[in-house]
Design a protein around this motif. Structure first.
Motif, mmCIF file in Angstrom:
data_model
loop_
_atom_site.group_PDB
_atom_site.id
_atom_site.type_symbol
_atom_site.label_atom_id
_atom_site.label_comp_id
_atom_site.label_asym_id
_atom_site.label_seq_id
_atom_site.Cartn_x
_atom_site.Cartn_y
_atom_site.Cartn_z
ATOM 1 N N PRO A 197 0.826 -1.221 0.000
ATOM 2 C CA PRO A 197 0.000 0.000 0.000
ATOM 3 C C PRO A 197 0.857 1.268 0.000
ATOM 4 C CG PRO A 197 -0.818 -1.579 1.605
ATOM 5 C CD PRO A 197 0.493 -2.106 1.116
ATOM 6 N N LEU A 198 0.311 2.332 -0.621
ATOM 7 C CA LEU A 198 1.046 3.584 -0.760
ATOM 8 C C LEU A 198 1.433 4.171 0.590
ATOM 9 C CD1 LEU A 198 2.114 5.937 -2.451
ATOM 10 C CD2 LEU A 198 -0.188 6.913 -2.423
ATOM 11 N N ASN A 199 0.527 4.122 1.574
ATOM 12 C CA ASN A 199 0.848 4.727 2.874
ATOM 13 C C ASN A 199 2.005 4.021 3.555
ATOM 14 O OD1 ASN A 199 -0.677 2.405 3.354
ATOM 15 N ND2 ASN A 199 -1.498 3.204 5.290
ATOM 16 N N ARG A 200 2.128 2.689 3.350
ATOM 17 C CA ARG A 200 3.264 1.972 3.935
ATOM 18 C C ARG A 200 4.566 2.305 3.208
ATOM 19 N NH1 ARG A 200 1.331 -4.129 4.221
ATOM 20 N NH2 ARG A 200 3.582 -4.440 4.445
ATOM 21 N N VAL A 201 4.487 2.492 1.885
ATOM 22 C CA VAL A 201 5.680 2.889 1.133
ATOM 23 C C VAL A 201 6.157 4.257 1.600
ATOM 24 C CG1 VAL A 201 6.569 3.471 -1.149
ATOM 25 C CG2 VAL A 201 5.062 1.508 -0.872
ATOM 26 N N LEU A 202 5.222 5.220 1.727
ATOM 27 C CA LEU A 202 5.588 6.566 2.189
ATOM 28 C C LEU A 202 6.167 6.524 3.604
ATOM 29 C CD1 LEU A 202 2.560 8.653 0.850
ATOM 30 C CD2 LEU A 202 4.871 8.514 -0.080
ATOM 31 N N LYS A 203 5.616 5.638 4.430
ATOM 32 C CA LYS A 203 6.126 5.509 5.796
ATOM 33 C C LYS A 203 7.574 5.035 5.788
ATOM 34 C CE LYS A 203 5.435 2.983 10.121
ATOM 35 N NZ LYS A 203 4.672 1.911 10.803
ATOM 36 N N ARG A 204 7.877 4.030 4.934
ATOM 37 C CA ARG A 204 9.255 3.527 4.848
ATOM 38 C C ARG A 204 10.208 4.629 4.372
ATOM 39 N NH1 ARG A 204 8.483 -0.389 8.188
ATOM 40 N NH2 ARG A 204 7.150 -2.084 7.414
ATOM 41 N N ILE A 205 9.774 5.388 3.371
ATOM 42 C CA ILE A 205 10.621 6.466 2.857
ATOM 43 C C ILE A 205 10.843 7.527 3.937
ATOM 44 C CG2 ILE A 205 10.779 8.324 1.150
ATOM 45 C CD1 ILE A 205 11.253 5.575 -0.004
ATOM 46 N N ARG A 206 9.757 7.876 4.681
ATOM 47 C CA ARG A 206 9.899 8.869 5.761
ATOM 48 C C ARG A 206 10.866 8.380 6.831
ATOM 49 N NH1 ARG A 206 4.199 9.384 5.343
ATOM 50 N NH2 ARG A 206 3.936 8.147 7.233
ATOM 51 N N GLU A 207 10.738 7.110 7.221
ATOM 52 C CA GLU A 207 11.615 6.563 8.262
ATOM 53 C C GLU A 207 13.073 6.584 7.819
ATOM 54 O OE1 GLU A 207 9.990 2.726 8.867
ATOM 55 O OE2 GLU A 207 8.442 3.398 10.297
ATOM 56 N N THR A 208 13.286 6.215 6.555
ATOM 57 C CA THR A 208 14.657 6.205 6.036
ATOM 58 C C THR A 208 15.237 7.606 6.016
ATOM 59 O OG1 THR A 208 14.115 4.302 4.643
ATOM 60 C CG2 THR A 208 16.107 5.539 4.082
ATOM 61 N N ARG A 209 14.453 8.575 5.567
ATOM 62 C CA ARG A 209 14.952 9.949 5.499
ATOM 63 C C ARG A 209 15.176 10.526 6.895
ATOM 64 N NH1 ARG A 209 11.769 11.283 0.451
ATOM 65 N NH2 ARG A 209 13.380 11.417 -1.160
ATOM 66 N N GLU A 210 14.267 10.220 7.835
ATOM 67 C CA GLU A 210 14.450 10.720 9.199
ATOM 68 C C GLU A 210 15.724 10.152 9.816
ATOM 69 O OE1 GLU A 210 11.030 10.042 11.553
ATOM 70 O OE2 GLU A 210 9.770 11.464 10.487
ATOM 71 N N GLU A 211 16.014 8.882 9.487
ATOM 72 C CA GLU A 211 17.238 8.261 9.998
ATOM 73 C C GLU A 211 18.476 8.834 9.323
ATOM 74 O OE1 GLU A 211 19.327 3.832 10.118
ATOM 75 O OE2 GLU A 211 17.229 4.054 9.548
ATOM 76 N N ARG A 212 18.350 9.148 8.030
ATOM 77 C CA ARG A 212 19.500 9.577 7.229
ATOM 78 C C ARG A 212 19.799 11.072 7.377
ATOM 79 N NH1 ARG A 212 22.501 11.976 4.835
ATOM 80 N NH2 ARG A 212 23.597 11.595 2.875
ATOM 81 N N TYR A 213 18.750 11.907 7.369
ATOM 82 C CA TYR A 213 18.925 13.358 7.397
ATOM 83 C C TYR A 213 18.392 13.923 8.708
ATOM 84 C CZ TYR A 213 19.357 12.616 2.353
ATOM 85 O OH TYR A 213 19.728 12.168 1.114
ATOM 86 N N SER A 214 19.264 14.601 9.439
ATOM 87 C CA SER A 214 18.851 15.158 10.731
ATOM 88 C C SER A 214 17.773 16.214 10.565
ATOM 89 C CB SER A 214 20.072 15.760 11.442
ATOM 90 O OG SER A 214 20.608 16.836 10.687
ATOM 91 N N GLY A 215 17.794 16.956 9.446
ATOM 92 C CA GLY A 215 16.815 18.022 9.246
ATOM 93 C C GLY A 215 15.402 17.520 9.082
ATOM 94 N N PHE A 216 15.217 16.241 8.743
ATOM 95 C CA PHE A 216 13.884 15.697 8.527
ATOM 96 C C PHE A 216 13.330 15.012 9.777
ATOM 97 C CE2 PHE A 216 14.457 15.210 3.678
ATOM 98 C CZ PHE A 216 13.969 16.499 3.511
ATOM 99 N N ARG A 217 14.134 14.885 10.812
ATOM 100 C CA ARG A 217 13.683 14.136 11.982
ATOM 101 C C ARG A 217 12.498 14.828 12.638
ATOM 102 N NH1 ARG A 217 19.753 13.215 13.505
ATOM 103 N NH2 ARG A 217 20.144 11.419 12.181
ATOM 104 N N GLY A 218 11.421 14.095 12.776
ATOM 105 C CA GLY A 218 10.249 14.641 13.431
ATOM 106 C C GLY A 218 9.383 15.501 12.535
ATOM 107 N N TYR A 219 9.727 15.643 11.271
ATOM 108 C CA TYR A 219 8.952 16.512 10.388
ATOM 109 C C TYR A 219 7.643 15.872 9.955
ATOM 110 C CZ TYR A 219 11.641 20.687 9.309
ATOM 111 O OH TYR A 219 12.237 21.904 9.365
#
Length: 654
Positions: free
Chosen positions: A543-565
């Motif tokens: 499902p699209l929402n799970r794909v977006l969730k995975r991408i968000r988690e990866t970016r939050e882990e990778r980029y400090s500026g995205f954490r908690g956004y």
């Protein structure tokens, strides 16, 4: 058999160790092969004998090198650069050859030797110069285009020289007649091969490619290359000329790039063997005995080529700074110089003592070339008054444009990534200034009304003129770690609080860039991998929402500026006043936060998080509450606009 295998093992081991050492020292690997040949050859350790079979095998390295040059031979490219190639390049080769010939005559040297040596010394190192220019991002500069044009003509000039030099070895009184016969023979062979080859090459490659066999394709390339080399050799011309023709014919087909990629391992290995055999010719004892003459030849080589190339270049466009840079880049000897000297020695045109002197001078000049090129900017600034005027005018133009725009961000590099970023900024009505050192790209972008100026972003004065002291962010939009580290050094020195975002190809240099002060490092491979993964997951029915969730988690882990956004998909519906933002605050001497811990500051009451603390060249992500702030620290805050304003007042005023 056992002795031959042992010889091959010694050769391979020596080459591997030598090349590895030079790669570690970030030096061109070609001199490593020369040094291996010097040390293992018959004049030093004696591990490798100087036999006719060894030299014949090494000649295949020259064959494949000339084949690669033929693949690069393009009539449209030559027509585009005809003024530089056939004007500047022709003048340089001809005058250098004639000048060497005249000097030889003054010393009582036979004119045949002077012509052969002059042709060899007129060459410069394509491998060293092109690699250095690529690393220094000078390929598209004013002097870079001149250097490339001259090197291109030098490569082409080798072909007639390989025809002329064998004719010089015939000690008769009819040298002009023999030269004419040799050139006529070459013209006939060229005409026949080109006429037949252009009609047969494409259909033949189509037939081979249809079989879809990589082995067959590779065998076909080797057959054509060595077959034409055999034909030209059988007609009294050089094998290298036949290989050059093979490359030219294949370059007109759509298989050019595949062929170039397939042939590269053969070319590099055999060319390395050729340079090892050249090094074997050098007798260190003979060089030591003739050391004054070697040093004199080295000084003459540098002085004559520097003066000649700089002078001719200056006559072409009256820019002394560009002319001097061109001369400094091309003052050394080149790979084809060794090819021509080896041929002259094989034909007994040059005596052994003279050969040792010239080989040693050429080798030392190539070893010194990277250091001379690295210092070329300092030399030009010191001795070229026009360089200062040109630099001042460039900085003035940059400053005028940035002041008129009220620039908020500097984009270093205006390639595809820089242009994409500029489109986003234009959509948000954010003023930017882009710096790029490709004159053609700057002209085209400026004509289209874009805010691009010519300038090297790795220079401190260019960054100052672009407004680094007042902008809110700086982006390095090209993937050059060496240049990015220089920009980060200048940014840390001029504006420690300025967030710098750096683009890189992969994450291998990520930590180095972060330690140098980068606020974020964006790796192309990782971003591409995430898009690849998201599309693959969608195609697999996730499902699209799970794909977006995975991408968000990866970016939050990778980029400090995205954490908690990203709390959820509906965040876009929130008011902009409630959207989180980042802000960097520098703690000056005397600020209220100096000497206080993050826990004591209690910025959480303003709904503000501290994502990082940068202290000199150390960047701490998610700092602990016990971290005590010092003067000069840069605190990266995340929160709403109102919360950030209150937190900044708390940090600075208490």
């Amino acid at each position: 058999m056992h002795d031959t295998l042992l010889l091959v093992l010694v050769l391979l081991a020596s080459a591997v160790l030598g090349v590895a050492l030079f790669r570690i020292l970030r030096l061109p690997q070609m001199p490593a092969y020369l040094l291996v040949g010097i040390l293992t050859g018959p004049h030093a350790l004696g591990w490798i004998p100087d036999t006719e079979e060894t030299r014949y095998l090494a000649e295949f390295g020259v064959v494949f090198l000339m084949f690669s040059i033929g693949l690069e031979f393009s009539l449209p490219k030559l027509l585009t650069m005809r003024r530089i190639v056939f004007g500047l390049g022709f003048s340089q080769v001809m005058l250098a050859t004639l000048l060497t010939l005249v000097i030889g005559l003054l010393f009582g040297i036979d004119w045949r030797i002077g012509l052969a040596v002059g042709g060899a010394l007129a060459m410069s190192s394509t491998a060293i110069v092109s690699k250095m220019m690529a690393e220094r991002q000078e390929l598209h500069s004013a002097h870079g285009r001149k250097i490339f044009g001259i090197l291109l003509f030098q490569d082409l000039a080798v072909v007639p020289l390989l025809i002329i030099i064998p004719s010089l070895s015939h000690h008769t009184n009819n040298i002009p007649l023999e030269l004419g016969v040799a050139l006529l023979k070459a013209a006939i062979v060229l005409a026949v091969l080109l006429f037949l080859g252009q009609r047969m090459m494409r259909p033949w490659f189509h037939l081979v490619a249809k079989q879809k066999s990589s082995e067959l394709f590779m065998l076909n390339v080797l057959f054509i290359t060595l077959g034409l080399a055999y034909v030209t050799n059988a007609t009294g011309l050089s094998m290298a000329l036949g290989a050059f023709l093979a490359g030219m014919l294949i370059s007109e087909t759509e298989y050019r790039y595949q062929v170039e990629d397939d042939i590269k391992p053969f070319r590099d290995v055999l060319l390395g063997l050729f340079f090892i055999t050249i090094g074997m010719l050098l007798d260190l004892r003979e060089v030591w005995n003739e050391l004054p003459w070697v040093l004199l030849a080295l000084a003459a080589l540098f002085a004559i080529k520097l003066a000649l190339v700089s002078g001719i270049s200056y006559l072409f466009d009256r820019d002394w700074g560009v002319a001097l840079r061109t001369g400094l880049h091309l003052a050394q000897a080149g790979e084809f110089g060794f090819v021509l000297m080896s041929q002259a020695r094989h034909l007994h045109l040059i005596s052994e003592p003279a050969l040792q002197i010239f080989l040693a001078a050429m080798l030392i000049s190539m070893l010194a070339a990277p250091f001379l090129i690295e210092r070329s900017d300092e030399v030009v600034r010191r001795y070229s008054a026009g360089e200062w005027m040109s630099r001042a005018l460039q900085l003035h133009n940059i400053a005028v444009q940035t002041m008129s725009l009220d620039t908020q961000i500097i984009i270093c590099g205006y390639g595809r990534s820089g242009q994409t970023l500029a489109r986003f900024l234009e959509q948000e009505s954010i003023p930017y200034i882009a710096l790029d050192h490709d004159p053609q790209r700057v002209r085209e972008a400026s004509a289209a009304g874009e805010n691009v100026v010519y300038g090297d972003a790795s220079r401190k004065e260019v960054l100052l003129a672009a407004g680094i002291l007042r902008v809110k962010a700086l982006v390095v939009a090209y993937s050059d770690v060496r240049s990015a580290l220089i920009i980060l050094h200048h940014a840390r020195e001029l504006r420690p609080d300025l967030p710098v975002i750096v683009r890189t190809l992969d994450d291998s240099e990520m930590e180095k860039l972060r330690q140098a002060g980068a606020a974020e490092v964006v790796a192309e491979i990782m971003e591409g991998s995430m898009m690849l993964a998201s599309h693959a997951l969608l195609q697999l029915g996730v499902p699209l929402n799970r794909v977006l969730k995975r991408i968000r988690e990866t970016r939050e882990e990778r980029y400090s500026g995205f954490r908690g956004y990203f709390r959820g998909v509906t965040d876009a519906e929130q008011s902009e006043a409630l959207q989180l933002r980042l802000r960097s605050v520098m703690i000056p001497q005397g600020a209220a936060a100096v000497g206080q811990s993050l826990a004591e500051l209690d910025l959480g009451r303003f709904s503000v998080d501290i994502t990082a603390v940068r202290r000199r060249n150390i960047r701490g992500l998610a700092p602990s509450p016990e971290t005590v702030l010092q003067a000069g620290d840069v605190v990266v805050l995340r929160g709403t606009p109102s919360g950030l304003a209150a937190a900044e007042i708390r940090l600075l005023q208490g």
